[in-house]
Design an enzyme around this catalytic site. Structure first.
Site, PDB file in Angstrom:
ATOM      1  NE  ARG A 136      59.008 -34.730 101.860  1.00  0.00           N
ATOM      2  CZ  ARG A 136      58.160 -34.898 100.884  1.00  0.00           C
ATOM      3  NH1 ARG A 136      56.735 -36.114 101.262  1.00  0.00           N
ATOM      4  NH2 ARG A 136      58.207 -34.557  99.345  1.00  0.00           N
TER       5      ARG A 136
ATOM      6  CE  LYS B  15      59.735 -29.981 101.965  1.00  0.00           C
ATOM      7  NZ  LYS B  15      60.680 -30.102 101.332  1.00  0.00           N
TER       8      LYS B  15
ATOM      9  CG  HIS C 276      65.720 -36.804 103.087  1.00  0.00           C
ATOM     10  ND1 HIS C 276      65.445 -36.884 101.869  1.00  0.00           N
ATOM     11  CD2 HIS C 276      64.941 -36.038 103.246  1.00  0.00           C
ATOM     12  CE1 HIS C 276      64.540 -36.329 101.335  1.00  0.00           C
ATOM     13  NE2 HIS C 276      63.907 -35.682 102.012  1.00  0.00           N
TER      14      HIS C 276
ATOM     15  NE  ARG D 238      61.665 -37.880 100.457  1.00  0.00           N
ATOM     16  CZ  ARG D 238      61.205 -37.762  99.815  1.00  0.00           C
ATOM     17  NH1 ARG D 238      59.626 -39.321 100.131  1.00  0.00           N
ATOM     18  NH2 ARG D 238      60.266 -37.189  98.805  1.00  0.00           N
TER      19      ARG D 238
ATOM     20  CG  HIS E  87      58.982 -34.408  94.680  1.00  0.00           C
ATOM     21  ND1 HIS E  87      60.300 -35.586  93.691  1.00  0.00           N
ATOM     22  CD2 HIS E  87      59.680 -34.729  95.664  1.00  0.00           C
ATOM     23  CE1 HIS E  87      61.244 -35.424  94.318  1.00  0.00           C
ATOM     24  NE2 HIS E  87      60.792 -35.602  95.729  1.00  0.00           N
TER      25      HIS E  87
ATOM     26  CE1 TYR F  78      38.181 -33.020  95.474  1.00  0.00           C
ATOM     27  CE2 TYR F  78      39.961 -31.232  94.701  1.00  0.00           C
ATOM     28  CZ  TYR F  78      38.535 -31.723  95.035  1.00  0.00           C
ATOM     29  OH  TYR F  78      37.496 -30.841  95.860  1.00  0.00           O
TER      30      TYR F  78
END
Length: 404
Positions: A240, A267, A330, A333, A356, A366
């Protein structure tokens, strides 16, 4: 120089208010009428704020310093002292009120969010929700009541804000259920009740020949070298824009060919690994002699102690002749996502590399290294593919080797 009780006691009023500073943001403000108010100046979410700590002499110097130290502990923990005070006040007025529960939920989660995110949410609550539902017991709020409040937001044309407020309220209700102060989430009953928001698409180039033209334009960029390096790295990493411009040298491991972005800058609040292709490493090594002694990989052009402006990459694309409806920062992406999927790479590897959101927060925390071997192969193959496009060759992309 720190204040003393005699200095405060003997300070005389003047025609205009003035301040006597103690240290650590603490000062006492003297009014023309003779009043003396303790104030704490601090920064939170990039903004300067003030907190009232009492009136002298009812609140003495020692007590004011104690309140200052407590506020600074909250700041160190990522909590806004003024919001913590509001939460405590709301709790005294009714610990089961929607506002009290919302502020409590916010205080627990804000330290893990990106700077500025918490202030947006609390601002949304204070402007659009609390005036109508704040004092209501959280367990008594019904779906029609919540919908009426959301309709107020919708009525002014802020459909996206209405949807975000709906989501925020749902999280508060679920927190209330978890803490035993509500039995159900009325926000869940409102799915589909609001009109859909306008789907936003970031302009992106996805046609291979056009990508080659763009890459050649970036290679010939005549502006600032730091900006050119950011433009070169954007398609190679497809992170991003905010993650790119705030990159820190301490996060780059040249030996492992990895960029590890900490959770607080992502994010979705989970750490993220970006495998660096040979081309990405070369770009960073070229830039290192210029900015490597500083904190940021891409420091601001005017203020090196701050990261590059959020408009820099987009402005550079405009300088190269690409309009905002053709290509954005952007958009790199979308470019990578579209073509990597077309090339047959494993969807989960692509989604993981795009960072995402995970449905399960524990899984996200994890499994941030999930699919890493394939992601390494994919990132190098992607960089090689882009090189071929830039050089104008007929490129046959290397596809992911999938088990039969």
């Amino acid at each position: 120089m720190p204040l003393t009780d005699p200095a405060i006691r003997n300070a005389k009023p003047r025609e205009r208010p003035y301040r006597l500073f103690d240290g650590g943001g603490l000062y006492i403000e003297l009014a023309p009428a003779g009043g003396k108010w303790w104030r704490l100046k601090f920064r939170y979410g990039g903004k300067e704020k003030l907190l009232s700590l009492g009136v002298y002499p009812a609140t003495g110097l020692k007590e004011a310093r104690g309140r200052r130290d407590e506020a600074r502990k909250q700041l160190a923990a990522g909590v806004d002292p003024s919001e913590a005070r509001k939460a405590a006040k709301a709790a005294r007025g009714g610990e089961d009120s929607f506002e009290a529960v919302a502020r409590e939920w916010l205080a627990k989660h804000a330290p893990r969010w990106a700077p500025g995110h918490a202030s947006k949410i609390i601002g949304r609550f204070e402007r659009d929700i609390f005036p109508w539902l704040g004092a209501r017991p959280v367990r008594e709020i019904t779906a029609p009541e919540l919908l009426e409040v959301l309709r107020r937001i919708e009525a002014r044309g802020a459909i996206e804000t209405a949807h975000r407020a709906h989501q925020n309220c749902g999280r508060v209700f679920r927190y209330a259920i978890a803490t035993g102060r509500a039995k159900r989430d009325p926000a869940a009953d409102l799915r589909g009740a609001l009109p859909p928001g306008k789907e936003k698409h970031h302009a992106a180039i996805t046609e291979p020949k056009a990508i080659g033209t763009l890459l050649r334009a970036i290679h010939g960029y005549q502006g600032n070298f730091i900006t050119q390096c950011a433009l070169c790295l954007a398609p190679l990493t497809f992170v991003r824009p905010g993650e790119l411009r705030k990159a820190e040298w301490a996060e780059i491991d040249f030996e492992a060919a990895e960029w590890r972005i900490p959770a607080e800058r992502m994010k979705m609040n989970a750490p993220h690994i970006v495998p660096l292709s040979a081309q990405a490493v070369e770009c960073l090594r070229e830039l290192h002699p210029l900015t490597g002694t500083g904190h940021y990989v891409f420091p601001g052009l005017r203020t090196p102690t701050r990261p590059m402006s959020e408009n820099t990459v987009n402005a550079a694309l405009r300088r190269l002749g690409y309009a905002k409806d053709e290509m954005t920062g952007h958009g790199f992406r979308s470019m990578a996502s579209t073509l990597l999927n077309e090339q047959g790479w494993h969807r989960d590897a692509i989604e993981r590399q795009l960072a995402h959101g995970e449905r399960d927060a524990v899984r996200a925390a994890y499994n941030y290294a999930e699919h890493l071997p394939e992601r390494r192969r994919m990132m190098q193959a992607w960089a090689d593919y882009l090189d071929g496009l830039k050089n104008g060759a007929e490129v046959v992309p290397l596809r992911s080797a999938r088990p039969g």
